[in-house]
Every structure is written in C-alpha cells, then in structure tokens.
Design an enzyme around this catalytic site. Structure first.
Site, short mmCIF file in Angstrom:
data_model
loop_
_atom_site.label_atom_id
_atom_site.label_comp_id
_atom_site.label_asym_id
_atom_site.label_seq_id
_atom_site.Cartn_x
_atom_site.Cartn_y
_atom_site.Cartn_z
N LYS A 54 90.85 -48.15 27.98
CA LYS A 54 90.07 -48.53 26.80
C LYS A 54 88.98 -49.54 27.15
O LYS A 54 87.87 -49.48 26.64
CB LYS A 54 90.99 -49.08 25.72
CG LYS A 54 91.93 -48.03 25.14
CD LYS A 54 93.07 -48.65 24.33
CE LYS A 54 94.05 -47.58 23.88
NZ LYS A 54 95.27 -48.14 23.26
N VAL A 97 96.52 -53.94 18.58
CA VAL A 97 97.71 -54.46 19.25
C VAL A 97 98.35 -53.29 20.00
O VAL A 97 98.76 -52.30 19.38
CB VAL A 97 98.70 -55.08 18.25
CG1 VAL A 97 99.96 -55.53 18.98
CG2 VAL A 97 98.06 -56.27 17.53
N GLN A 98 98.38 -53.41 21.31
CA GLN A 98 98.91 -52.31 22.13
C GLN A 98 100.41 -52.16 21.89
O GLN A 98 101.17 -53.11 22.08
CB GLN A 98 98.62 -52.58 23.62
CG GLN A 98 99.02 -51.46 24.54
CD GLN A 98 98.20 -50.20 24.31
OE1 GLN A 98 97.00 -50.27 24.10
NE2 GLN A 98 98.86 -49.06 24.35
N ASP A 121 92.68 -49.12 14.81
CA ASP A 121 93.72 -48.13 15.08
C ASP A 121 94.04 -47.33 13.82
O ASP A 121 94.63 -46.25 13.89
CB ASP A 121 94.98 -48.82 15.58
CG ASP A 121 95.29 -48.45 17.03
OD1 ASP A 121 94.67 -47.49 17.53
OD2 ASP A 121 96.15 -49.10 17.64
N GLY A 269 93.91 -34.07 29.12
CA GLY A 269 92.53 -33.61 28.98
C GLY A 269 92.21 -32.99 27.65
O GLY A 269 91.12 -32.45 27.47
N GLY A 270 93.16 -33.07 26.71
CA GLY A 270 92.90 -32.50 25.39
C GLY A 270 92.68 -33.57 24.34
O GLY A 270 91.58 -34.07 24.17
N VAL A 271 93.77 -33.95 23.67
CA VAL A 271 93.68 -34.93 22.58
C VAL A 271 93.51 -36.35 23.12
O VAL A 271 92.80 -37.16 22.52
CB VAL A 271 94.93 -34.83 21.68
CG1 VAL A 271 94.89 -35.92 20.59
CG2 VAL A 271 95.02 -33.46 21.04
N LEU A 376 63.77 -93.17 -17.65
CA LEU A 376 64.77 -92.21 -18.10
C LEU A 376 64.93 -91.05 -17.14
O LEU A 376 65.91 -90.31 -17.21
CB LEU A 376 64.40 -91.68 -19.49
CG LEU A 376 64.27 -92.72 -20.61
CD1 LEU A 376 63.73 -92.07 -21.86
CD2 LEU A 376 65.60 -93.39 -20.87
N GLY A 377 63.95 -90.85 -16.26
CA GLY A 377 63.98 -89.69 -15.37
C GLY A 377 63.41 -88.47 -16.07
O GLY A 377 63.51 -88.35 -17.30
#
Length: 950
Positions: A54, A97-98, A121, A269-271, A376-377
């Site tokens: 992998k 996780v293997q 996975d 060699g397949g799946v 007063l702002g």
C-alpha cells in the site's frame, strides 16, 4: 475457456488515472495534498507485506504515506488515542488500521473510532449503515466490494437484472457486495456456511462472488455455463514445485471453473490489486471532499425577535439562544483539534489554522473607525457588529467581526459593556463583558509577576554580595553549575561569550548578577482590572522584612499593561516570547543600559502565563455570524485595536482557495473581515495603519467611518454632551437628557459640524483607501440631516454615506451600508494605493510632528525638557526606528478635549515620551493621561445582580 479478468492491468490503469488526477489537482490547488495514514500493530509478516504494498502504491500516485507502527503489546486505550489524533489531524485524509489486530484489542472498537470521513477502508458502521439504506450513499465504499464492481464495469459486464450469488457474509466483502449488487438491480442470493444445497444455488448464478477463505472449495460443475466468476479468496496451499513451498489459490477451483465460466478472476492478480487501487481512490476522494467542504462554508443564522420599543441590551442578549460554539466552529471548517471549548458558547482557536490555510486568498479587510466622538460614544462597536450581521446573515457573505475584549473596570464603572448594542451585539454579552476566557487575568498575572521580580531583584542586589547572588542565580546541582537558557541572552547582551558558569571571571560575575536598576527610572507598574483611583499612587516595601527599601509606585488598569499591547501585536507564539522578553522596565544607574524582562530572567515565564491568551476567542453575533474577541489594549496610551492574530485567522477562515490563475474554487465567494479601531480616526485608525498594519503586513480594502447627527451637531457648536469622565476625573450627572438641539432638526448647526467629518475623511484618504461613511441613526434624526451628511461626505471624497439602523433592526438595518461596502471593496474604479503616513526610520521628533500636523491639523509640536531627554535616550538605545503611538484625548482632534470641530492655530505639547519596546512603539504623552480610571458616584455595578434560580 473463460476470459481472464486481468485485475492487475485494470488496477494499473486506475492507478495511472489517480496519479494524473492528483498531479493536476496539486498543480491547480497548492493546498491539495492527499495523505494516507496506516496503523500497524505488531510484526505479522503478511500485514507487513500488505502495508508495504500500500505504501509503494500510494507513493507512486502522489499520495503522502504515514505509517504508525506500534508494538503488539499496545493497550486499547493507547491505540484509541492514536486513532483520535489522526482523526483530528486535518492533513490526514485517510486512516486505515491494518487487520487483524492482536487478540487483546477489540477490533470493532478501534474501527468504530475512526472518523467516518477518513474511513477509507469503508468499515465504519456509519459507512456500512448508509450503504445498507436504499436511498443513502456512504462516504466511502469498502475497497474490495468497490473493486469488484469496478472489475465488472471495466469488463463490460451488465449487472442490472442478472441473477447473482454471493458466497460468504463477512462485513468486509460478503454483505457489502450483496448490497452493491442489489443497488445495481441484480437479484442477489447471499449464501454462507449454513446454507443448504449450496451447489444448486451457485448453479443459478449469472454472477458469482466467492469470499469464504476455503481453498478451491467451489468446483467447476457447480457453475452455470457462461457465468461470471469473481474469486475474492486468497488461500495458500502446499506446492513443492514452488520455491516458497506453497502457492496461492482462490475459493474456486480455477482449472475446472475456467472451463465453464465466461469470465473469471485469477488468484493472484484478480481482485487483490483492485483493493489497493480502490484504497488509493478513496483516499483521493476524501482529500477532494475535505478541500471542497472546507471552502464551501455555510453559516446558519439566528432569527431576531425584534421588539418595539427596543429593549435593554441585556434583555435582548438573554432573549436570544446562541448556537453551540462547536457548531459554529464546524461551520467555519475548523477541525476538532483547532479549537478548545470554554463552556458552550466560547472557544479558543489554535494559531495552527494560519499554517493549514496559508494557501487561501485573504478576503476583503475592512477597518471601522469614527469621527471625533461625544463622551457618549457614537457606536463603532455596534456598527462593526451590525455590518457583520448584514453581510453574513442577509447578503450571503461569510463575514467575521473582530473586536477588542472589554476591561471589567469600565464595565463596572460608567461605560458599561462593549458588546455592541440593541440588535447588533456579541453574545452571550455577559460572558463577553466579564471574564470571557481569562485573557485579561493572564495579562494581569504576567504583568504583576514582572513587577514583583523587579522589586525582588533590587532587594536581593542591595542585600547580597556578588558571590552570594551568583551562587543563588546559578546553583550547583549534583555538583554541576549551569545557566538557565534565558541567562544566555543576558550574557550575550553583556558581550560575554561563555556558556559555563565556572568560566566567568569575578568582573564578569559582577556584571552578570547586578542589573543595578535605578529606581527612579522604573516605568513598570502593577495592574488590576478594576477602576480604583486610590491605587494610582502607592508606597511599597513598608514591612520591616523589606529592610527599609520603600519606593513610590502605582497601579494601572490591566488593559494599559504593555503585556496587553504585546498580546495584540504578536504574530506568533515565538513572536510573543521575543516581545515579552525585550520589554524595557527601567534603566541602570549608569544610564547606559536598558533593563529588560529577559535581563530579569522572566520572559519565558511571562510567555507561559500567556500561552493560552494568545489564541483568539470565537463567539457569535445575535444573528449567529462569527466574531473574534481578542486583546484589549488601551486606545490612548496603546494602539487600541484587537489582535493581529485574530484578524489573520479570520482572513483565512473566511478566505477562499484559488487555482493557479487566482480564480476561486467553484461555489466559493470572498468573505469579509470587519475589524474595529478604537476611538476616533485620529487615534485608532492612525495607529491601525501605522502600527498594526506595519507589523501584520495586512492591507485593508476599505475604511468605514462611523458618524452621528448628534456628534456632528456638537462639533458645529452645540451644547456640551456630558457623561462621567473617569479618566480625567470630571464628574457630572450621568444619564441627563440631551439638550433639545440634539433632538430636533438643525441643518445649519449640522453643516458647521461636518467640518470634523470632512477632516477625518481627508485623513483616511491619505492612506490611499476608499472611505464609506456609516451614519449611525437615532430616532430623532431627519431625512434632511442624513442627506446633508451624505452630500458633504461625498464632496469630501467618501465613496458613499449610508444611514444604518442596525441598533434597532440588526443586520437588516445595515443592508444598504453592507452593499456600499461591497461596492467600495470590489469596484475596480476605486483607487487603492495603500501607504503609511511616515517612514519609521525618520527621527523620533519628525515622526511625532508628521502625525500632529497631518492628522490633528496642528501648527507644530513643543517638547518638554523631559521629552527631549527621552528622545536622546531612546535614540542612543536604538529605539528611534519604532513607530509612534500618540497618547492623547479622544474627545478632540487636538490635545485639548474642549476644542471641538476642527481646531486650528494650536501647538501640541509633548510632556513626556515612553517606550513600549516589547510592543514595538514609542508613546508620546500629550497632556495628562490617566492609566487608572476611578469610580463615579453611581457606577454600573448598582445595576449588576444575579437571579439564582435562572
């Protein structure tokens, strides 16, 4: 003979496509970098071989690979912690996780701990569950079943309407492939070890999938002629002709089955190769999804329940139910490890966000300032919040407001809170105005630790020999004497190039241990976050244990501490450490050396006290849009702006990922960051540009200047507008009604007062930016007054002047203002050529004079003898190239608060100049400046109480 389905060749073709796609996406988006993490427990040979396979495949297609290999004895809890760390790491797109895991570890528990968005996975219950539901799609398909479907598709085999048989009901292959075939309209039979008449059932299959792990269990005569056989099994059988002594076979007897079937997969060699290819594909899909979702942020808004007349601020604030802050954090694209919750409605945001999102283009950056205010702002904070609500909740823009944290002194004094007002507030407003997350307390602790260190050091130097001081500063531990790391900075400053304490000569020891602080030059005072006039001047050291070492000092309010200014101007944790260490607290008796926090050995400790305070605080407005509340430096003796880091993080969180040509990702729009500068434009805006922007490197796109009809009438010669002034100790009756002049239309007086507005517009234009005037409306205003202000403002160079009723209506009341800001920041005809007012390398006096003349309209400046002496001292000490932070009244363009409008013919007196070397500026004092407010006869605390039941 059956046609061989060459999984190896198909997988290779898929990997090549993945490689090309990864390359293209990396070229297009610099932040795209798919990364796969595999956790392997133990040293099983088969697991090691699979992991290596992998890793090689991942690297071939451009996926970063990380292997976390752990000993077989690892505990479940420790393995869970590792999985959670990988979940929280935004750079990881896939976690695997293997399997199998050692017997003492619960595999299900570990697999279920993986974030479903990283479960490449496809084994997580969330993904398997969504796969099983008819109208749902999982985030990831399990790799082997996905690979089987891909093999069938690539071979051109129709699935729909076919009879399929799946032999084996494992969670990894059997059940998922049964579901996938069913979803593709095959009629599927699932067989297992308890199935009766298995050969007869297998015989009905047009598509046969086997996954039971029994070597050559299914024979050729079980298979219907012309069937498609997918053999998932991988079993070893003894074979003396092989070097290894065994060979791999499937669950199907290949020799007999291949004579009957139309298509068959070989083993190997397949799946097998397809499983790895699908793992890579899932990892890339995860990376693409993360890139897309992190850029397509959808902020859910809160509906306002407006009442007429407008209730009190606290009633409005408590009537709204805020979103959980973790919900807002998720909406912003923050990952779980990038914020820390402080209760349900506040969170601190990690500085690591800046690095993760560094490839994002900064969004539009708007500074909110104001004309010279009344006592007063005029509502800058309210307007800042109102604009953010208008843009974010009504105009479809991701908008951030960035404001300062208020001091508890004024909150309990006369000013009250600073969360905005009316229907434009930060909530919860009580938490905003009180302890928040403890940042001001951290500043207080750091400041006072340094103050204690100064007096303690003088005491010990006055009562000990050089040898005694050295033995205590560098004690021998187990016979070994060593310098603390911070001490090496002092040695370097002294020109002593030695790292072993035993190598110092007696003369060097004396220079090292004696700071020789001149008490008359100490500028560092203790602080407290309370208005307390009786702490302005105190005497310390009166207890007999201090051996007569008394001195006169005082307290400032906490937000006046240089530690607060340092917090606001730091650009990283490392920068915070350096700035705190270089803060100058005094001069030595020889007058040739400044004494810094690092000379006292305390810079590191101050940083530790403030390590959490440096993280901006995430809150929300009444309409659910995001707000950063961070730092609260005084706007007169300091620079009066929220932190650089809050602005930088907001600019990235609201930013967009762009391709190599600078085009935003599809579906992404530029957002807005609205940051407030304290007091009027002559103070807060000037310091924002010349100090904050100079240090941050950020360039704003627009200036929003808040004005009111009330303030402009005052500048036109209207009656005095009064309030308790706790800084100048001027006490008048608070809350007294405004004079009738301010409650009725008076265009002549208003026009005269607009000279103040015009001056501030011209000042702002000197920085090369467009200016939008926000007319903060009151119910007593008239349309004619607003139109007059707009006419004069546009003639003076403003892009527009828009009345805004956000106090009464929330974001809806500032819609037109928001549209004007959008136009000003996006109109290509608007000239934007940002420039500073002065070159920092000019002499100190020249820089002060430029500000006084250009910003205030003064004829010049006049320095006291003390100020002249300070200029000489700071120039000699190497501080002349620092920017200037003028400490002046906010109630006038001049140094005299009584001079309204646009005063002329005045000279600015500079009575003293002080250095905030850690923060990085010099601050001239113009007139008397109190750094500790007092309490009035009737402070706000009379109105603060608790209802225990609620």
């Amino acid at each position: 003979m059956a046609k061989i389905i060459d999984g190896k060749a198909i997988a290779k073709s898929i990997r090549e496509k993945i490689r090309d796609e990864v390359y293209q996406l990396k070229q297009k988006y610099s932040s795209f970098n798919p990364r796969l993490a595999i956790v392997q427990v133990g040293n099983r040979e088969d697991s090691t071989a699979y992991v290596r396979q992998k890793e090689q495949a991942a690297k071939e297609v451009g996926i970063d690979f990380i292997l976390q290999k752990k000993d077989e004895s690892i505990a479940t809890d420790e393995l869970l912690r590792l999985v959670h760390e990988l979940n929280y790491d935004p750079s990881i797109n896939g976690i695997l996780v293997q399997l199998p895991l050692p017997e003492h570890i619960d595999e299900k528990c570990i697999v279920e701990a993986i974030d479903p968005k990283k479960d490449v996975d496809g084994f997580h219950a969330y993904n398997i569950g969504r796969l099983a539901k008819r109208n749902c799609d999982p985030l990831f398909l399990p790799c082997t079943p996905k690979g089987i479907i891909e093999l069938l598709n690539q071979t051109g085999i129709m699935i729909s309407s076919k009879r399929a048989v799946v032999v084996g009901r494992s969670d990894i292959v059997g059940y998922p492939i049964f579901t996938l075939l069913s979803k593709r309209n095959a009629t599927v039979t699932l067989c297992h070890s308890k199935t009766v008449n298995l050969p007869e059932i297998v015989k009905t299959a047009e598509i046969l999938v086997t996954a039971i792990g029994k070597a050559e269990f299914i024979k050729g005569d079980w298979i219907s002629p012309g069937a498609v056989v997918i053999d998932v099994g991988t079993n070893s059988v003894k074979d003396s002709t092989k070097k290894s002594g065994f060979r791999w076979v499937g669950d199907v007897e290949f020799s007999s089955a291949s004579a009957v079937a139309s298509h068959i997969t070989p083993v190997p060699g397949g799946v097998g190769p397809m499983t790895v290819a699908m793992l890579l594909q899932n990892t890339v899909e995860g990376a693409k999804r993360f890139l897309k979702e992190s850029n397509e942020r959808k902020i859910s808004t809160l509906a306002l329940k407006r009442v007429v007349p407008v209730p009190s601020d606290i009633d409005i604030a408590t009537s709204q139910t805020p979103k959980l802050i973790k919900v807002l954090a998720k909406e912003l694209g923050l990952t779980a490890n990038e914020f820390d919750l402080y209760g349900q409605y506040k969170a601190k945001v990690s500085l690591s966000v800046i690095e993760r999102l560094k490839s994002r283009k900064n969004v539009k950056y708007v500074v909110v300032t104001g004309i010279t205010p009344t006592p007063l702002g005029e509502g800058k904070s309210t307007t800042t919040v109102g604009i953010a609500q208008a843009l974010g909740a009504h105009l479809g823009k991701l908008s951030f407001a960035c404001v300062r944290q208020p001091s508890q002194g004024p909150t309990f004094g006369i000013k009250g809170g600073a969360a905005g007002g009316g229907y434009a507030q930060v909530i919860p407003m009580d938490e905003f105005n009180l302890h928040l997350t403890g940042d001001i307390h951290a500043v207080t602790a750091a400041n006072n630790l340094l103050a204690a260190a100064i007096d303690a050091r003088m005491f010990h130097e006055n009562t000990q020999t050089d040898k005694a001081l050295f033995n205590r500063l560098c004690p021998a531990k187990n016979g070994v004497r060593a310098f603390a790391p911070v001490m090496l900075k002092r040695l370097q400053k002294l020109g002593i190039d030695k790292t072993d304490p035993n190598d110092l000569t007696p003369e060097e020891i004396s220079k090292f241990v004696r700071l020789d602080i001149d008490p008359e030059t100490i500028t560092w005072q203790r602080v407290i976050d309370t208005n307390d006039r009786f702490l302005r001047r105190i005497t310390i050291g009166q207890n007999s244990t201090e051996k007569g070492q008394t001195r006169s000092t005082g307290f400032d309010i906490s937000v006046a501490s240089e530690c607060m200014a340092v917090l606001a101007l730091s650009t990283s944790l490392e920068d915070l450490r350096e700035r705190l260490g270089r803060m100058v607290v005094a001069t030595n008796k020889a007058g040739d050396s400044s004494i810094t926090a690092d000379d006292l050995g305390i810079g590191g400790a101050l940083t530790v006290l403030m390590k959490d305070a440096i993280k901006p605080n995430l809150m929300q407005t009444l309409e659910g849009t995001p707000v950063f509340v961070h730092a609260g430096p005084f706007a007169n003796i300091a620079h009066g702006n929220s932190s650089i880091l809050a602005d930088k993080i907001a600019l990235k969180l609201a930013g967009v990922e762009c391709d190599a040509e600078g085009n935003p990702m599809e579906g992404c729009e530029e957002g807005y960051v609205i940051t407030e500068a304290g007091f009027g434009a002559d103070i807060g805006m000037e310091k924002f540009f010349n100090i904050k922007c100079r240090l941050s490197g950020l360039v704003p796109d627009c200036v929003v200047m808040v004005s009111t009809v009330r303030a402009l009438k005052m500048h036109g010669g209207g009656p005095e507008v009064s309030i308790v002034n706790v800084y100048l100790d001027l006490e008048v009756t608070p809350g007294s009604p405004l004079h009738e002049t301010y409650l009725s239309e008076n265009l002549e007086l208003l026009e005269k007062g607009c000279v103040n507005l015009v001056k501030h517009i011209k000042n702002a234009k000197k920085y090369g930016l467009p200016v939008v005037i926000a007319i903060n409306t009151f119910t007593s205003d008239t349309q004619a007054e607003h139109e007059l202000i707009r006419k004069i403002a546009i003639e003076a160079g403003a892009s527009d002047a828009i009345p805004a009723a956000h106090w009464a209506l929330g974001g809806e009341g500032a819609l037109e203002l928001g549209k004007a800001i959008i136009k000003a920041t996006t109109d290509k005809e608007e000239k934007r050529e940002f420039r500073f007012l002065y070159d920092v390398n000019k002499p100190i006096v020249e820089k002060i004079e430029i500000i006084a003349k250009e910003m205030y309209g003064a004829d010049g400046i006049e320095l006291s003898e003390k100020a002249i002496e300070k200029v000489e001292r700071y120039t000699k000490q190497g501080f002349a190239n620092l920017p200037i932070c003028m400490a002046k009244t906010h109630l006038s363009l001049s140094h005299d608060p009584k001079l309204k409008g646009v005063p002329t013919g005045f000279v600015v007196p500079v009575r003293d100049i002080r250095a905030s070397v850690g923060a990085g500026f010099l601050y001239p004092l113009l007139g008397e400046m109190q750094t500790m407010p007092g309490l009035s006869t009737r402070p706000c605390f009379f109105d603060v109480d608790l209802e225990p039941e609620t």
